[in-house]
Design an enzyme around this catalytic site. Structure first.
Site, PDB file in Angstrom:
ATOM      1  N   LYS A  87       0.001  11.819   4.821  1.00 52.20           N
ATOM      2  CA  LYS A  87       0.995  10.689   6.169  1.00 52.20           C
ATOM      3  C   LYS A  87       0.870   9.309   5.109  1.00 52.20           C
ATOM      4  O   LYS A  87       1.927   9.626   5.550  1.00 52.20           O
ATOM      5  CB  LYS A  87      -0.512  10.158   7.003  1.00 52.20           C
ATOM      6  CG  LYS A  87      -0.307   9.284   7.797  1.00 52.20           C
ATOM      7  CD  LYS A  87      -0.820   7.749   7.685  1.00 52.20           C
ATOM      8  CE  LYS A  87      -2.149   8.098   6.212  1.00 52.20           C
ATOM      9  NZ  LYS A  87      -3.353   6.466   7.077  1.00 52.20           N
ATOM     10  N   LYS A 132       0.690  -0.820  -0.080  1.00 49.43           N
ATOM     11  CA  LYS A 132       0.059  -0.020  -0.141  1.00 49.43           C
ATOM     12  C   LYS A 132       0.920   1.185   0.400  1.00 49.43           C
ATOM     13  O   LYS A 132       0.986   2.287  -0.642  1.00 49.43           O
ATOM     14  CB  LYS A 132      -1.282   0.118   1.008  1.00 49.43           C
ATOM     15  CG  LYS A 132      -2.059   0.832   1.803  1.00 49.43           C
ATOM     16  CD  LYS A 132      -2.802   1.825   0.184  1.00 49.43           C
ATOM     17  CE  LYS A 132      -3.743   2.779   0.437  1.00 49.43           C
ATOM     18  NZ  LYS A 132      -4.289   2.859  -0.297  1.00 49.43           N
TER      19      LYS A 132
END
Ligand code: NDP
Length: 305
Positions: A240, A171
């Protein structure tokens, strides 16, 4: 099967609705906002007081939280899942976080006899609502097969990618590429716009040329062309994710040049007050540094200033 579902945000709520819609008995809890839990309860879910209560009453718990800190708090904190975990229970964590946190959670829940799958997602809020997410699963392959029907209520492509933590790795790689593609497109389109090209023409030609990236389809119409940045996927979440990539590279002692530069652009956009907008606002900021806009609906369509 009783399924706990914790984290009812932009992704979690539509995903949880699909699980309820598939006939699973869903148990949830409230963090700060009560409204999403009530929306789910109106569809048949039950609201319990804490993550520990959810774990005590469910056989499988799904978490879709912002990042590492929230995952650790929900799993291991006071009233966290650990306090309700027992042999045979399963946690499927779908947060984009680091492999390190995931492995820490796995070790703690494993001591209580629980098992863990690491299953972050890609596809955004529309795919969450339609059940067409890509789900990248790290963990025991047999356990994945046991819970595959549950995951297939949310995702079309449920792929086994390795051990616990590898889902997070895959991811993070995807996120680094998506952010770099977005900014590469913004910078090059801004150059084109300053040289007199129509962004629409650039899109039409490049979508069948070698500079193509899926980011063009995902973030030109509906966002940059209209100059509207309602999330979608929040800029601060992409910031993030890029920082997860930068931290991972630092931990491995390797360079991450384009990823680090992309992280700086996202940081600047966040500092400029755009953290709650869609992540494509970072492309708008970058084009703006060149005095250009990618908007196509006004006479500003090719140049700003
Ligand atoms: P949101 O910020 O919309 O939602 C986060 C949810 O987590 C909220 O329901 C929030 O509750 C809850 N939460 C936060 N802290 C805690 C806590 N300590 N305990 C319990 N619940 C908590 O995020 P998204 O749904 O957009 O994203 C979730 C994850 O999915 C992230 O890791 C993101 O990177 C990833 N992702 C997001 C995509 C997108 O398009 N949005 C696409 C693919 C992946 P409350 O609001 O009450 O605080």
């Amino acid at each position: 099967m009783k399924v706990g579902f914790i984290g009812l945000g932009a992704m979690g709520l539509p995903m949880a609705k699909r699980v309820v819609g598939a006939g699973y008995q869903v148990l949830t809890t409230v963090h700060r906002n009560r409204a999403p839990a009530e929306e789910l309860a109106n569809l048949g879910a039950q609201i319990l007081s804490t993550p520990a209560e959810v774990a005590r009453n469910a056989e499988t718990v799904i978490t879709v939280l912002p990042a590492d800190a929230e995952l650790k708090e929900t799993a291991l904190g006071r009233d966290g899942l650990l306090h309700g975990f027992a042999a045979g229970k399963v946690l499927i964590d779908m947060t984009t976080a680091t492999a390190f946190s995931m492995q820490e959670v796995e070790a703690a829940l494993g001591k209580a006899g629980g098992r863990v799958l690491d299953a972050p997602v890609s596809g955004g809020t529309l795919a969450a609502a339609n059940g067409t997410l890509t789900i990248m699963v790290g963990g025991d392959a047999e356990l994945l097969e046991q819970v595959r029907p549950l995951l297939e209520t949310m995702g079309k492509n449920v792929l086994h990618v390795g051990s616990v933590g590898q889902g997070k790795v895959v991811k993070i790689v995807n996120q680094a590429m998506a952010a770099i593609h977005l900014l590469a497109m913004a910078e090059a389109f801004a150059l084109g716009a300053k040289c007199g090209a129509d962004p629409n023409v650039l899109y039409e030609v490049i979508k069948t040329s070698s500079g193509y990236s899926k980011m063009m389809d995902l973030r030109l119409p509906g966002f940059l062309f209209e100059g509207t940045f309602k999330p979608g996927f929040k800029l601060d979440l992409m910031k993030k994710d890029l920082n997860l990539a930068v931290d991972s590279a630092q931990a491995k002692g390797i360079p991450l040049m384009f990823g680090s530069l992309a992280a700086q652009v996202f940081s600047a956009a966040s500092t400029a007050g755009r953290g709650g907008e869609d992540f494509s606002a970072a492309a708008d900021l970058l084009a703006g540094l060149a005095g250009a806009t990618l908007e196509c609906h006004s006479e500003r369509s090719t140049q700003r200033g």
